[in-house]
Design a protein around this motif. Sequence first.
Motif, PDB file in Angstrom:
ATOM      1  N   MET A 286      49.797  67.656 -93.240  1.00  0.00           N
ATOM      2  CA  MET A 286      50.002  66.866 -94.440  1.00  0.00           C
ATOM      3  C   MET A 286      49.910  65.388 -94.081  1.00  0.00           C
ATOM      4  O   MET A 286      50.494  64.937 -93.109  1.00  0.00           O
ATOM      5  CB  MET A 286      51.391  67.195 -95.012  1.00  0.00           C
ATOM      6  N   LYS A 287      49.212  64.684 -94.877  1.00  0.00           N
ATOM      7  CA  LYS A 287      48.998  63.270 -94.649  1.00  0.00           C
ATOM      8  C   LYS A 287      49.938  62.475 -95.545  1.00  0.00           C
ATOM      9  O   LYS A 287      50.057  62.757 -96.726  1.00  0.00           O
ATOM     10  CB  LYS A 287      47.541  62.933 -94.945  1.00  0.00           C
ATOM     11  N   ILE A 288      50.635  61.431 -94.938  1.00  0.00           N
ATOM     12  CA  ILE A 288      51.564  60.598 -95.690  1.00  0.00           C
ATOM     13  C   ILE A 288      50.865  59.290 -96.026  1.00  0.00           C
ATOM     14  O   ILE A 288      50.347  58.608 -95.139  1.00  0.00           O
ATOM     15  CB  ILE A 288      52.841  60.321 -94.864  1.00  0.00           C
ATOM     16  N   ASN A 289      50.870  58.927 -97.308  1.00  0.00           N
ATOM     17  CA  ASN A 289      50.254  57.654 -97.690  1.00  0.00           C
ATOM     18  C   ASN A 289      51.239  56.504 -97.448  1.00  0.00           C
ATOM     19  O   ASN A 289      52.410  56.718 -97.131  1.00  0.00           O
ATOM     20  CB  ASN A 289      49.748  57.697 -99.133  1.00  0.00           C
ATOM     21  N   TRP A 290      50.787  55.281 -97.608  1.00  0.00           N
ATOM     22  CA  TRP A 290      51.615  54.108 -97.282  1.00  0.00           C
ATOM     23  C   TRP A 290      52.832  53.992 -98.192  1.00  0.00           C
ATOM     24  O   TRP A 290      53.881  53.519 -97.782  1.00  0.00           O
ATOM     25  CB  TRP A 290      50.782  52.825 -97.287  1.00  0.00           C
ATOM     26  N   GLY A 291      52.753  54.374 -99.435  1.00  0.00           N
ATOM     27  CA  GLY A 291      53.881  54.304-100.366  1.00  0.00           C
ATOM     28  C   GLY A 291      55.008  55.238 -99.952  1.00  0.00           C
ATOM     29  O   GLY A 291      56.193  54.872 -99.953  1.00  0.00           O
ATOM     30  N   THR A 292      54.659  56.455 -99.556  1.00  0.00           N
ATOM     31  CA  THR A 292      55.662  57.421 -99.101  1.00  0.00           C
ATOM     32  C   THR A 292      56.295  56.945 -97.798  1.00  0.00           C
ATOM     33  O   THR A 292      57.518  57.057 -97.606  1.00  0.00           O
ATOM     34  CB  THR A 292      55.005  58.812 -98.906  1.00  0.00           C
ATOM     35  N   GLY A 293      55.477  56.416 -96.895  1.00  0.00           N
ATOM     36  CA  GLY A 293      55.988  55.885 -95.619  1.00  0.00           C
ATOM     37  C   GLY A 293      56.956  54.728 -95.837  1.00  0.00           C
ATOM     38  O   GLY A 293      57.979  54.603 -95.148  1.00  0.00           O
ATOM     39  N   LEU A 294      56.642  53.880 -96.808  1.00  0.00           N
ATOM     40  CA  LEU A 294      57.512  52.748 -97.125  1.00  0.00           C
ATOM     41  C   LEU A 294      58.862  53.227 -97.663  1.00  0.00           C
ATOM     42  O   LEU A 294      59.915  52.740 -97.258  1.00  0.00           O
ATOM     43  CB  LEU A 294      56.817  51.831 -98.139  1.00  0.00           C
ATOM     44  N   VAL A 295      58.857  54.200 -98.553  1.00  0.00           N
ATOM     45  CA  VAL A 295      60.091  54.753 -99.116  1.00  0.00           C
ATOM     46  C   VAL A 295      60.904  55.427 -98.014  1.00  0.00           C
ATOM     47  O   VAL A 295      62.136  55.246 -97.923  1.00  0.00           O
ATOM     48  CB  VAL A 295      59.783  55.730-100.272  1.00  0.00           C
ATOM     49  N   ILE A 296      60.275  56.188 -97.155  1.00  0.00           N
ATOM     50  CA  ILE A 296      60.975  56.851 -96.042  1.00  0.00           C
ATOM     51  C   ILE A 296      61.599  55.808 -95.115  1.00  0.00           C
ATOM     52  O   ILE A 296      62.752  55.931 -94.695  1.00  0.00           O
ATOM     53  CB  ILE A 296      60.022  57.803 -95.281  1.00  0.00           C
ATOM     54  N   GLY A 297      60.865  54.766 -94.801  1.00  0.00           N
ATOM     55  CA  GLY A 297      61.378  53.696 -93.937  1.00  0.00           C
ATOM     56  C   GLY A 297      62.585  52.997 -94.550  1.00  0.00           C
ATOM     57  O   GLY A 297      63.569  52.706 -93.862  1.00  0.00           O
ATOM     58  N   MET A 298      62.533  52.731 -95.854  1.00  0.00           N
ATOM     59  CA  MET A 298      63.661  52.078 -96.531  1.00  0.00           C
ATOM     60  C   MET A 298      64.875  52.993 -96.577  1.00  0.00           C
ATOM     61  O   MET A 298      65.997  52.544 -96.384  1.00  0.00           O
ATOM     62  CB  MET A 298      63.257  51.640 -97.946  1.00  0.00           C
ATOM     63  N   VAL A 299      64.684  54.267 -96.824  1.00  0.00           N
ATOM     64  CA  VAL A 299      65.792  55.214 -96.858  1.00  0.00           C
ATOM     65  C   VAL A 299      66.447  55.311 -95.477  1.00  0.00           C
ATOM     66  O   VAL A 299      67.688  55.337 -95.355  1.00  0.00           O
ATOM     67  CB  VAL A 299      65.316  56.607 -97.357  1.00  0.00           C
ATOM     68  N   ILE A 300      65.648  55.354 -94.416  1.00  0.00           N
ATOM     69  CA  ILE A 300      66.195  55.405 -93.053  1.00  0.00           C
ATOM     70  C   ILE A 300      66.978  54.125 -92.750  1.00  0.00           C
ATOM     71  O   ILE A 300      68.080  54.179 -92.196  1.00  0.00           O
ATOM     72  CB  ILE A 300      65.064  55.635 -92.020  1.00  0.00           C
ATOM     73  N   PHE A 301      66.441  52.966 -93.131  1.00  0.00           N
ATOM     74  CA  PHE A 301      67.125  51.698 -92.879  1.00  0.00           C
ATOM     75  C   PHE A 301      68.446  51.624 -93.648  1.00  0.00           C
ATOM     76  O   PHE A 301      69.485  51.264 -93.091  1.00  0.00           O
ATOM     77  CB  PHE A 301      66.220  50.519 -93.261  1.00  0.00           C
ATOM     78  N   ILE A 302      68.441  51.995 -94.926  1.00  0.00           N
ATOM     79  CA  ILE A 302      69.662  51.975 -95.743  1.00  0.00           C
ATOM     80  C   ILE A 302      70.674  52.969 -95.186  1.00  0.00           C
ATOM     81  O   ILE A 302      71.870  52.684 -95.105  1.00  0.00           O
ATOM     82  CB  ILE A 302      69.334  52.254 -97.228  1.00  0.00           C
ATOM     83  N   GLY A 303      70.221  54.130 -94.768  1.00  0.00           N
ATOM     84  CA  GLY A 303      71.120  55.109 -94.145  1.00  0.00           C
ATOM     85  C   GLY A 303      71.746  54.570 -92.875  1.00  0.00           C
ATOM     86  O   GLY A 303      72.948  54.760 -92.630  1.00  0.00           O
ATOM     87  N   PHE A 304      70.953  53.874 -92.055  1.00  0.00           N
ATOM     88  CA  PHE A 304      71.475  53.270 -90.827  1.00  0.00           C
ATOM     89  C   PHE A 304      72.563  52.246 -91.149  1.00  0.00           C
ATOM     90  O   PHE A 304      73.633  52.245 -90.527  1.00  0.00           O
ATOM     91  CB  PHE A 304      70.328  52.622 -90.047  1.00  0.00           C
ATOM     92  N   ILE A 305      72.329  51.393 -92.108  1.00  0.00           N
ATOM     93  CA  ILE A 305      73.307  50.372 -92.491  1.00  0.00           C
ATOM     94  C   ILE A 305      74.579  51.027 -93.018  1.00  0.00           C
ATOM     95  O   ILE A 305      75.699  50.622 -92.663  1.00  0.00           O
ATOM     96  CB  ILE A 305      72.713  49.401 -93.540  1.00  0.00           C
ATOM     97  N   LEU A 306      74.470  52.043 -93.854  1.00  0.00           N
ATOM     98  CA  LEU A 306      75.645  52.721 -94.389  1.00  0.00           C
ATOM     99  C   LEU A 306      76.456  53.410 -93.289  1.00  0.00           C
ATOM    100  O   LEU A 306      77.688  53.359 -93.289  1.00  0.00           O
ATOM    101  CB  LEU A 306      75.245  53.726 -95.468  1.00  0.00           C
ATOM    102  N   ILE A 307      75.787  54.042 -92.352  1.00  0.00           N
ATOM    103  CA  ILE A 307      76.493  54.671 -91.216  1.00  0.00           C
ATOM    104  C   ILE A 307      77.190  53.610 -90.383  1.00  0.00           C
ATOM    105  O   ILE A 307      78.336  53.783 -89.962  1.00  0.00           O
ATOM    106  CB  ILE A 307      75.513  55.514 -90.371  1.00  0.00           C
ATOM    107  N   LEU A 308      76.535  52.488 -90.129  1.00  0.00           N
ATOM    108  CA  LEU A 308      77.126  51.398 -89.357  1.00  0.00           C
ATOM    109  C   LEU A 308      78.374  50.847 -90.052  1.00  0.00           C
ATOM    110  O   LEU A 308      79.414  50.649 -89.409  1.00  0.00           O
ATOM    111  CB  LEU A 308      76.097  50.282 -89.150  1.00  0.00           C
TER     112      LEU A 308
END
Length: 148
Positions: free
Chosen positions: A1-23
């Motif tokens: 499955m190929k991920i387009n740039w929009g999906t990659g951007l959303v995944i990256g933001m979710v990971i970053f927000i999750g990291f901040i919330l855990i911190l």
Amino acid sequence: MKINWGTGLVIGMVIFIGFILILVYKMTTDHNLEHDLVTDGYYQKEMELQDDIYARQNSMAMEEQIIGQKNTKGYVLEFPESYDPKNIEGMVFLYRTSSKKLDFELPLDLTDSNFLIPDEFLLKGRWNITIDWEYEGKKFRFKKEITY
């Protein structure tokens, strides 16, 4: 499955927000971290700020200032000769920035114009000296940082 740039951007933001919330969660719930104020009764001392300002102004208005110097027996505080030592009452507080356990307080009991802080009380390093004293109903505050 190929991920387009929009999906990659959303995944990256979710990971970053999750990291901040855990911190944030870890920092607020970890009991190993000390969240002490610098001094006990911090808020009470804040309320006494105006008295401190008046006492410092009285000290700055003195014709002769308190002089502190190190000698072989310890640290000597020399009060002005124009003040009668019998009428001076107060406390000398020594604050060690590196450890609260080393802080101590001495009553200001003068027989002459000199007050000795004995050598055995002072470890090598930086100290903050605060003298709160009263002379004939007028309050004074002297502060000095020394390296012993």
